[in-house]
Enzyme design. Structure first.
Site, PDB file in Angstrom:
ATOM      1  N   GLU A   1     -29.318  -1.289  -1.086  1.00  0.00           N
ATOM      2  CA  GLU A   1     -29.472  -0.811   0.279  1.00  0.00           C
ATOM      3  C   GLU A   1     -30.826  -0.145   0.547  1.00  0.00           C
ATOM      4  O   GLU A   1     -31.376  -0.288   1.634  1.00  0.00           O
ATOM      5  CB  GLU A   1     -28.341   0.178   0.622  1.00  0.00           C
ATOM      6  CG  GLU A   1     -26.968  -0.444   0.708  1.00  0.00           C
ATOM      7  CD  GLU A   1     -26.817  -1.435   1.842  1.00  0.00           C
ATOM      8  OE1 GLU A   1     -27.529  -1.305   2.855  1.00  0.00           O
ATOM      9  OE2 GLU A   1     -26.004  -2.369   1.705  1.00  0.00           O
TER      10      GLU A   1
ATOM     11  N   SER B   1      37.321   9.665   2.983  1.00  0.00           N
ATOM     12  CA  SER B   1      37.959  10.660   2.110  1.00  0.00           C
ATOM     13  C   SER B   1      36.972  11.627   1.466  1.00  0.00           C
ATOM     14  O   SER B   1      37.391  12.636   0.896  1.00  0.00           O
ATOM     15  CB  SER B   1      38.756   9.949   1.016  1.00  0.00           C
ATOM     16  OG  SER B   1      39.854   9.260   1.590  1.00  0.00           O
TER      17      SER B   1
END
Length: 801
Positions: free
Chosen positions: A113, A486
């Site tokens: 870069e 239950s």
């Protein structure tokens, strides 16, 4: 004597001066004009630049905040040990100081870069000339933007390509160079740049593409990442591996040319085989429902800042417990799925004869049908009655034979319907068995939920809200209101203990019939699960065997209104449990989280603890914003008497020892297990809720749109095995802990009683003389009316064990 006068200059006899060539005159004039024009041009440019500076410079954005760089950072959710569970935000970023960025990563970026980054003042004039010559000479195209210029562009400017924007970019570049050091500029660049797949900055990209922290990357990996800023899509190693590879090799060469690495290092890096993450990380902890719950809680406090402030949320979750819970629930659901009718392949495609075209078609369809954890997708290449050959997305060919074909045997029949028939081009699901062989399967339609918490403080240790978060984001732990069946009976029994009942109270398991005059609607004749009646039995035995007649008689004696008031002590919503006798069979509505909260009251000696998830929130710099401490159990949070909780523990221990959940103690080989199964009418919902003194856990299974799970499916058969698998793993190394008897209870003849009920006080028997309706003791409120017919909805034979 005459004198001679000097000759007249104008006389014909004087020598004529030499004339200047016309071309020279024109050249002089052209030169003067050119110089004048050039000077005017320079002056004009300077005036334009001066005007531009005068106009533009004051309008440049204030960049002083970059000296304290704070980019958008996502919300991150962690387990109690610091394991990342999830993150939320548009930008996936790990802010990394320049000192923590490895040199190899910085070198790779500078090599491609901005090689002269530390030499130029923001604009690299030599780089501009070099790039121009390279581009004119048709060498590999080079750009002239420096890292500082890219920071100016990416942080403050739009992506439009205009002269105005370019002027602003250059001016901002000089301003950045004046305000910040080179290391500060490079740090911003390394954290700000977009690198594809929602990754911003190289630290995040290292996690996304290689599944490792930035500090651990190699030269080859650094070169691959450094190639992304130019074109994150074009050079994405997942989407375009060939182009990414070409770019990587070029960067390795640039690193060598600029002296960042040696020729030997470059050669080794070029040969290194990279392992790029191309799919979901199956090694991660699956806590999507937990992360989403945490996100909602944080968003309620911080709003939109939740996704940009870089908040770190630490939960009470134990990563190991969560992993076990996730696998246990999925295993239980897939075991159920093996017993279901095969619904057929997910899709059919036509495979071309050309191998290359066939591969492309397979890749395309498997992208539409990705793997779901260990339930993987594949395309059938060959299907005969005794063998299926299929191919997975990674190119692996697999063969399914023998027992692996049983779940889809109907699809191999000659008489199979077209939408069920297994044939070449069918998209199917496969799983690997413990033996290492392959088995055909299908994605389940049934759902499930699992939650565990520490009953001593309410901290959530695991939560799985469904089979697959991506398929169904509905959190069944906190959002699913289902009938508990239950598994709700213990709360009715707890109320009975306060009305004089003891574990030894004898209750008649005999038929009951309520005529229209009692119900206010249709007659009601409840049944036990197996349709049989066993006559008189103790309250202890009645709960262990989950006898419906026992529970109804107990509730009738206690009073439905009294019971409704009592259950609110455990965290249940009274209005969701109408004060009718059907409450005895779990006809109300609960969430799995409520059940975990309720059972924790029994587990901790009678205290009500609210479940909580978030223990700490910090900002990006580690400053603590929220610090939640575990609540202390004291009398201010007592829900029921310690005696009640102790006796109920004894009753629930009997369920796991000799009752409908006897498999628990038998398989886990420890007595400190307590709980209750639950199966609703027509086996629509199955439950197991239970605890060990340090951990409460609840399991639910059912369809989102309620329908029968199957005639033989029960809480003991579906939900209990999931609970056992979880407890088997998380209780390893945990010593057996059985609570000591609190003051006010005594053991007589092997049974526990309240002190005041030892010598025959309290309720000794119930319903023994009954030949129809159960009697109500005179001290109790009158019978509660049953709901009208339009509210009852299939009240007959309502709930099972």
């Amino acid at each position: 004597m005459s004198s001679k006068s000097p000759p007249d200059a104008s006389s014909p006899t004087a020598p004529a001066p030499k004339k200047r060539p016309r071309w020279l005159t024109w050249l002089l004039r052209l030169t003067l004009w050119s110089a004048g024009l050039a000077l005017a041009g320079v002056l004009s440019v300077m005036m334009v630049v001066a005007v531009a500076l005068a106009v533009a410079y004051p309008n440049l954005p204030d960049i002083s905040d970059l000296s304290d760089y704070r980019p958008k950072l996502p919300l991150r959710v962690y387990s109690a040990e610091g394991v990342l569970l999830g993150e939320f935000g548009e930008e996936r970023r790990n802010l990394t100081p320049i000192k923590d960025i490895p040199q190899v990563m910085k070198d790779a970026v500078l090599a491609i870069e901005d090689t002269r980054f530390y030499q130029h003042g923001g604009v690299d004039y030599l780089g501009v000339i070099r790039a121009g010559l390279a581009n004119v000479g048709r060498i590999k195209s080079q750009g002239a933007s420096t890292i500082t210029m890219q920071v100016a562009r990416n942080v403050y400017l739009s992506s439009e390509k205009t002269y105005t924007r370019k002027i602003y970019e250059i001016l901002l570049t000089f301003k950045l160079e004046h305000l910040l050091t080179k290391d500060q500029i490079l740090e911003i660049y390394m954290n700000q740049i977009f690198l594809g797949n929602r990754a911003f900055g190289f630290a995040s990209a290292a996690e996304v593409y290689f599944g490792k922290p930035l500090k651990s990357i190699s030269i080859a990996e650094a070169a691959m990442l450094a190639g992304l800023p130019k074109a994150p899509s074009a050079y994405n190693p997942v989407v375009n591996p060939k182009r990414a590879r070409s770019r990587q090799l070029y960067i390795i060469d640039r690193m060598m040319e600029n002296g960042f690495i040696t020729a030997e290092q470059a050669s080794a890096a070029a040969k290194e085989e990279l392992k790029v993450r191309s799919g979901p990380d199956n090694s991660r902890i699956h806590a999507e429902y937990v992360a989403e719950t945490a996100r909602q809680l944080v968003y309620a406090q911080y709003g939109e800042e939740t996704y940009t402030r870089g908040l770190n949320v630490y939960t009470t979750l134990r990563a190991a417990d969560q992993d076990v819970a996730y696998r246990a629930l999925r295993r239980g659901i897939m075991d159920f799925e093996r017993r279901q009718i095969y619904r057929g392949p997910e899709k059919f495609i036509t495979l071309p004869a050309d191998p290359k075209e066939a591969d492309d078609a397979i890749d395309d369809v498997l992208l539409e049908h990705p793997d779901n954890g260990d339930v993987m997708s594949a395309v059938v290449l060959e299907a005969v009655p005794k063998k299926i050959v299929a191919i997975r997305s990674n190119g692996e060919q697999l063969e399914i034979t023998g027992d692996g074909l049983k779940p889809a045997q109907s699809g191999l029949s000659d008489k199979a319907a077209p939408n069920i028939k297994l044939r070449r081009g069918a998209v199917i699901r496969v799983v690997k068995t413990p033996k290492g062989t392959w088995e055909i399967t299908q994605l389940p339609e049934v759902e499930g939920a699992f939650v565990s918490l520490d009953p001593r403080d309410g901290s959530i240790k695991s939560m799985v809200g469904g089979f697959d978060f991506d398929k169904n984001k509905f959190n069944h732990v906190t959002q699913a209101w289902r009938q508990p069946g239950s598994s709700f009976k213990p709360f009715i029994y707890s109320a009975a203990l306060e009305k004089g009942f003891t574990p030894a109270t004898v209750v008649n398991d005999a038929p009951l019939f309520f005529d229209a005059g009692v119900t206010g609607g249709q007659p009601w004749e409840p049944k036990n699960y197996d349709g049989t009646f066993e006559g008189p039995m103790s309250l202890r035995r009645g709960l262990a065997k989950s006898k419906n007649m026992i529970s109804i008689r107990v509730l009738q004696a206690v009073g439905a209104q009294n019971a409704q008031d009592w259950i609110s002590r455990f965290g249940f919503d009274a209005e969701k449990h109408p004060a009718y006798l059907t409450m005895a069979l779990g006809a109300g509505s609960v969430t799995p989280m409520q059940m975990a909260t309720g059972y924790s009251v029994f587990a901790n000696g009678g205290y009500r603890v609210n479940p909580w998830l978030i223990s700490k929130i910090t900002d990006q710099k580690g400053k603590t914003l929220v610090d939640n401490q575990p609540p202390r159990l004291n009398e201010s949070v007592r829900a029921i008497d310690a005696r009640n909780a102790f006796v109920m523990e004894s009753l629930l221990q009997e369920v796991t020892r000799s009752g409908t959940a006897a498999k628990a103690q038998a398989m886990l080989k420890r007595p400190d297990l307590y709980g209750k199964t639950g199966t609703t009418n027509d086996s629509i919902d199955t439950w197991f809720a239970g605890f060990q003194p340090t951990l409460t856990a609840v399991v639910w299974m059912g369809y989102d749109t309620p329908r029968k799970l199957g005639d033989r499916e029960t809480g003991g058969g579906l939900s209990l095995p999931i609970w056992i698998n979880y407890m088997e793993a998380v209780l390893k190394g945990v010593p057996v802990m059985e609570p000591a008897a609190p003051e006010g209870v005594v053991n007589v003849g092997g049974e526990w009683y309240y002190d005041e009920y030892v010598r025959g006080a309290g309720v000794s028997s119930l319903g023994l003389e009954d030949k129809g309706n159960a009697p109500v003791p005179e001290s109790q409120p009158p019978k509660q009316a049953m709901p009208p017919a339009d509210e009852k909805k299939n009240i007959l034979d309502l709930f099972r064990n």
